[in-house]
Motif scaffolding. Structure first.
Motif, PDB file in Angstrom:
ATOM      1  N   LEU A   1      93.911 -26.240  -7.052  1.00  0.00           N
ATOM      2  CA  LEU A   1      93.455 -26.811  -5.795  1.00  0.00           C
ATOM      3  C   LEU A   1      93.899 -25.911  -4.647  1.00  0.00           C
ATOM      4  O   LEU A   1      94.900 -25.218  -4.748  1.00  0.00           O
ATOM      5  CB  LEU A   1      94.054 -28.206  -5.604  1.00  0.00           C
ATOM      6  N   ALA A   2      93.155 -25.942  -3.566  1.00  0.00           N
ATOM      7  CA  ALA A   2      93.550 -25.209  -2.358  1.00  0.00           C
ATOM      8  C   ALA A   2      93.362 -26.136  -1.165  1.00  0.00           C
ATOM      9  O   ALA A   2      92.500 -27.003  -1.163  1.00  0.00           O
ATOM     10  CB  ALA A   2      92.715 -23.948  -2.190  1.00  0.00           C
ATOM     11  N   LEU A   3      94.185 -25.933  -0.175  1.00  0.00           N
ATOM     12  CA  LEU A   3      94.130 -26.734   1.042  1.00  0.00           C
ATOM     13  C   LEU A   3      93.935 -25.779   2.219  1.00  0.00           C
ATOM     14  O   LEU A   3      94.753 -24.895   2.435  1.00  0.00           O
ATOM     15  CB  LEU A   3      95.443 -27.510   1.173  1.00  0.00           C
ATOM     16  N   TYR A   4      92.826 -25.924   2.916  1.00  0.00           N
ATOM     17  CA  TYR A   4      92.529 -25.074   4.069  1.00  0.00           C
ATOM     18  C   TYR A   4      92.872 -25.822   5.346  1.00  0.00           C
ATOM     19  O   TYR A   4      92.538 -26.994   5.495  1.00  0.00           O
ATOM     20  CB  TYR A   4      91.054 -24.668   4.060  1.00  0.00           C
ATOM     21  N   CYS A   5      93.545 -25.136   6.250  1.00  0.00           N
ATOM     22  CA  CYS A   5      93.977 -25.751   7.496  1.00  0.00           C
ATOM     23  C   CYS A   5      94.135 -24.677   8.569  1.00  0.00           C
ATOM     24  O   CYS A   5      94.045 -23.494   8.291  1.00  0.00           O
ATOM     25  CB  CYS A   5      95.289 -26.500   7.294  1.00  0.00           C
ATOM     26  N   SER A   6      94.396 -25.105   9.765  1.00  0.00           N
ATOM     27  CA  SER A   6      94.651 -24.200  10.876  1.00  0.00           C
ATOM     28  C   SER A   6      96.027 -23.544  10.709  1.00  0.00           C
ATOM     29  O   SER A   6      96.942 -24.137  10.126  1.00  0.00           O
ATOM     30  CB  SER A   6      94.616 -24.995  12.188  1.00  0.00           C
ATOM     31  N   ALA A   7      96.178 -22.362  11.255  1.00  0.00           N
ATOM     32  CA  ALA A   7      97.483 -21.699  11.251  1.00  0.00           C
ATOM     33  C   ALA A   7      98.494 -22.474  12.090  1.00  0.00           C
ATOM     34  O   ALA A   7      99.700 -22.265  11.960  1.00  0.00           O
ATOM     35  CB  ALA A   7      97.347 -20.266  11.768  1.00  0.00           C
ATOM     36  N   GLU A   8      98.008 -23.372  12.921  1.00  0.00           N
ATOM     37  CA  GLU A   8      98.885 -24.186  13.762  1.00  0.00           C
ATOM     38  C   GLU A   8      99.106 -25.592  13.187  1.00  0.00           C
ATOM     39  O   GLU A   8      99.503 -26.503  13.903  1.00  0.00           O
ATOM     40  CB  GLU A   8      98.307 -24.272  15.172  1.00  0.00           C
ATOM     41  N   VAL A   9      98.879 -25.727  11.912  1.00  0.00           N
ATOM     42  CA  VAL A   9      99.003 -27.026  11.254  1.00  0.00           C
ATOM     43  C   VAL A   9     100.449 -27.538  11.344  1.00  0.00           C
ATOM     44  O   VAL A   9     101.407 -26.759  11.382  1.00  0.00           O
ATOM     45  CB  VAL A   9      98.535 -26.918   9.785  1.00  0.00           C
ATOM     46  N   HIS A  10     100.585 -28.844  11.358  1.00  0.00           N
ATOM     47  CA  HIS A  10     101.907 -29.478  11.361  1.00  0.00           C
ATOM     48  C   HIS A  10     102.614 -29.181  10.033  1.00  0.00           C
ATOM     49  O   HIS A  10     101.978 -29.152   8.975  1.00  0.00           O
ATOM     50  CB  HIS A  10     101.728 -30.991  11.557  1.00  0.00           C
TER      51      HIS A  10
ATOM     52  N   LEU B   1     104.222 -32.093  -2.331  1.00  0.00           N
ATOM     53  CA  LEU B   1     104.405 -33.415  -2.941  1.00  0.00           C
ATOM     54  C   LEU B   1     103.226 -33.837  -3.815  1.00  0.00           C
ATOM     55  O   LEU B   1     103.404 -34.516  -4.823  1.00  0.00           O
ATOM     56  CB  LEU B   1     104.609 -34.477  -1.855  1.00  0.00           C
ATOM     57  N   LEU B   2     102.027 -33.411  -3.431  1.00  0.00           N
ATOM     58  CA  LEU B   2     100.818 -33.846  -4.129  1.00  0.00           C
ATOM     59  C   LEU B   2     100.435 -32.946  -5.300  1.00  0.00           C
ATOM     60  O   LEU B   2      99.399 -33.155  -5.926  1.00  0.00           O
ATOM     61  CB  LEU B   2      99.654 -33.933  -3.138  1.00  0.00           C
ATOM     62  N   GLY B   3     101.256 -31.944  -5.591  1.00  0.00           N
ATOM     63  CA  GLY B   3     100.981 -31.080  -6.728  1.00  0.00           C
ATOM     64  C   GLY B   3      99.979 -29.970  -6.434  1.00  0.00           C
ATOM     65  O   GLY B   3      99.530 -29.285  -7.351  1.00  0.00           O
ATOM     66  N   ILE B   4      99.626 -29.791  -5.187  1.00  0.00           N
ATOM     67  CA  ILE B   4      98.716 -28.704  -4.811  1.00  0.00           C
ATOM     68  C   ILE B   4      99.491 -27.393  -4.783  1.00  0.00           C
ATOM     69  O   ILE B   4      99.015 -26.372  -5.270  1.00  0.00           O
ATOM     70  CB  ILE B   4      98.057 -28.994  -3.446  1.00  0.00           C
ATOM     71  N   GLY B   5     100.678 -27.442  -4.220  1.00  0.00           N
ATOM     72  CA  GLY B   5     101.541 -26.266  -4.132  1.00  0.00           C
ATOM     73  C   GLY B   5     101.417 -25.576  -2.790  1.00  0.00           C
ATOM     74  O   GLY B   5     100.311 -25.375  -2.288  1.00  0.00           O
ATOM     75  N   SER B   6     102.545 -25.238  -2.201  1.00  0.00           N
ATOM     76  CA  SER B   6     102.529 -24.600  -0.881  1.00  0.00           C
ATOM     77  C   SER B   6     101.886 -23.215  -0.909  1.00  0.00           C
ATOM     78  O   SER B   6     101.342 -22.755   0.089  1.00  0.00           O
ATOM     79  CB  SER B   6     103.941 -24.528  -0.291  1.00  0.00           C
ATOM     80  N   SER B   7     101.907 -22.541  -2.054  1.00  0.00           N
ATOM     81  CA  SER B   7     101.280 -21.227  -2.118  1.00  0.00           C
ATOM     82  C   SER B   7      99.755 -21.312  -2.089  1.00  0.00           C
ATOM     83  O   SER B   7      99.086 -20.291  -1.896  1.00  0.00           O
ATOM     84  CB  SER B   7     101.743 -20.458  -3.362  1.00  0.00           C
ATOM     85  N   TRP B   8      99.211 -22.513  -2.245  1.00  0.00           N
ATOM     86  CA  TRP B   8      97.762 -22.716  -2.199  1.00  0.00           C
ATOM     87  C   TRP B   8      97.297 -23.267  -0.854  1.00  0.00           C
ATOM     88  O   TRP B   8      96.123 -23.611  -0.693  1.00  0.00           O
ATOM     89  CB  TRP B   8      97.309 -23.611  -3.338  1.00  0.00           C
ATOM     90  N   VAL B   9      98.190 -23.338   0.108  1.00  0.00           N
ATOM     91  CA  VAL B   9      97.800 -23.737   1.467  1.00  0.00           C
ATOM     92  C   VAL B   9      97.257 -22.491   2.156  1.00  0.00           C
ATOM     93  O   VAL B   9      97.941 -21.476   2.253  1.00  0.00           O
ATOM     94  CB  VAL B   9      98.994 -24.320   2.257  1.00  0.00           C
ATOM     95  N   ARG B  10      96.028 -22.565   2.602  1.00  0.00           N
ATOM     96  CA  ARG B  10      95.358 -21.439   3.264  1.00  0.00           C
ATOM     97  C   ARG B  10      95.283 -21.710   4.756  1.00  0.00           C
ATOM     98  O   ARG B  10      94.414 -22.425   5.232  1.00  0.00           O
ATOM     99  CB  ARG B  10      93.946 -21.242   2.703  1.00  0.00           C
ATOM    100  N   ALA B  11      96.237 -21.157   5.496  1.00  0.00           N
ATOM    101  CA  ALA B  11      96.302 -21.344   6.945  1.00  0.00           C
ATOM    102  C   ALA B  11      95.404 -20.313   7.622  1.00  0.00           C
ATOM    103  O   ALA B  11      95.656 -19.110   7.546  1.00  0.00           O
ATOM    104  CB  ALA B  11      97.737 -21.220   7.425  1.00  0.00           C
ATOM    105  N   LEU B  12      94.344 -20.785   8.269  1.00  0.00           N
ATOM    106  CA  LEU B  12      93.363 -19.912   8.904  1.00  0.00           C
ATOM    107  C   LEU B  12      93.704 -19.686  10.377  1.00  0.00           C
ATOM    108  O   LEU B  12      94.058 -20.624  11.080  1.00  0.00           O
ATOM    109  CB  LEU B  12      91.975 -20.527   8.780  1.00  0.00           C
TER     110      LEU B  12
END
Length: 112
Positions: free
Chosen positions: A78-87, A96-107
């Motif tokens: 899974l990947a999570l796309y968000c703003s580079a200014e995300v909270h 916590l949800l098993g996605i993994g912080s390395s799969w957070v894509r801050a744009l």
């Protein structure tokens, strides 16, 4: 003010139903939905942005991977796309949800 007074009369920490407090919350969710033009059939208020982000991402994960709530996300990428200014709570929620912080894509964002 009346709604706040009614809500304060009941234990709003109950997991299933809190009497008048639950009714007040349901009506307030409907009003909030109407205010932004969204048909709110269900919903809830949370204690703040961190819990709100976790709740929203949990719902998104369940929609994307049906059954993940019970079966987990093992073997799923899974990947999570968000703003580079995300909270910061969004990254924590991904962990916590098993996605993994390395799969957070801050744009990166710009003035638009």
């Amino acid at each position: 003010m009346i709604a706040d007074a009614l809500a304060a009369c009941y234990d709003v920490n109950l997991a299933v139903w809190a009497g008048a407090a639950s009714e007040v919350e349901l009506q307030a969710v409907r009003w909030a939905g109407e205010l932004v033009g969204f048909p709110a059939a269900a919903g809830s208020f949370t204690s703040g942005g961190t819990v709100s982000n976790l709740t929203a991402l949990t719902a998104a994960r369940e929609w994307s991977v049906p059954g993940a709530r019970h079966d987990g996300v093992s073997g799923k990428r899974l990947a999570l796309y968000c703003s580079a200014e995300v909270h910061y709570s969004v990254v924590r929620a991904a962990e916590l949800l098993g996605i993994g912080s390395s799969w957070v894509r801050a744009l990166l964002i710009d003035e638009r």
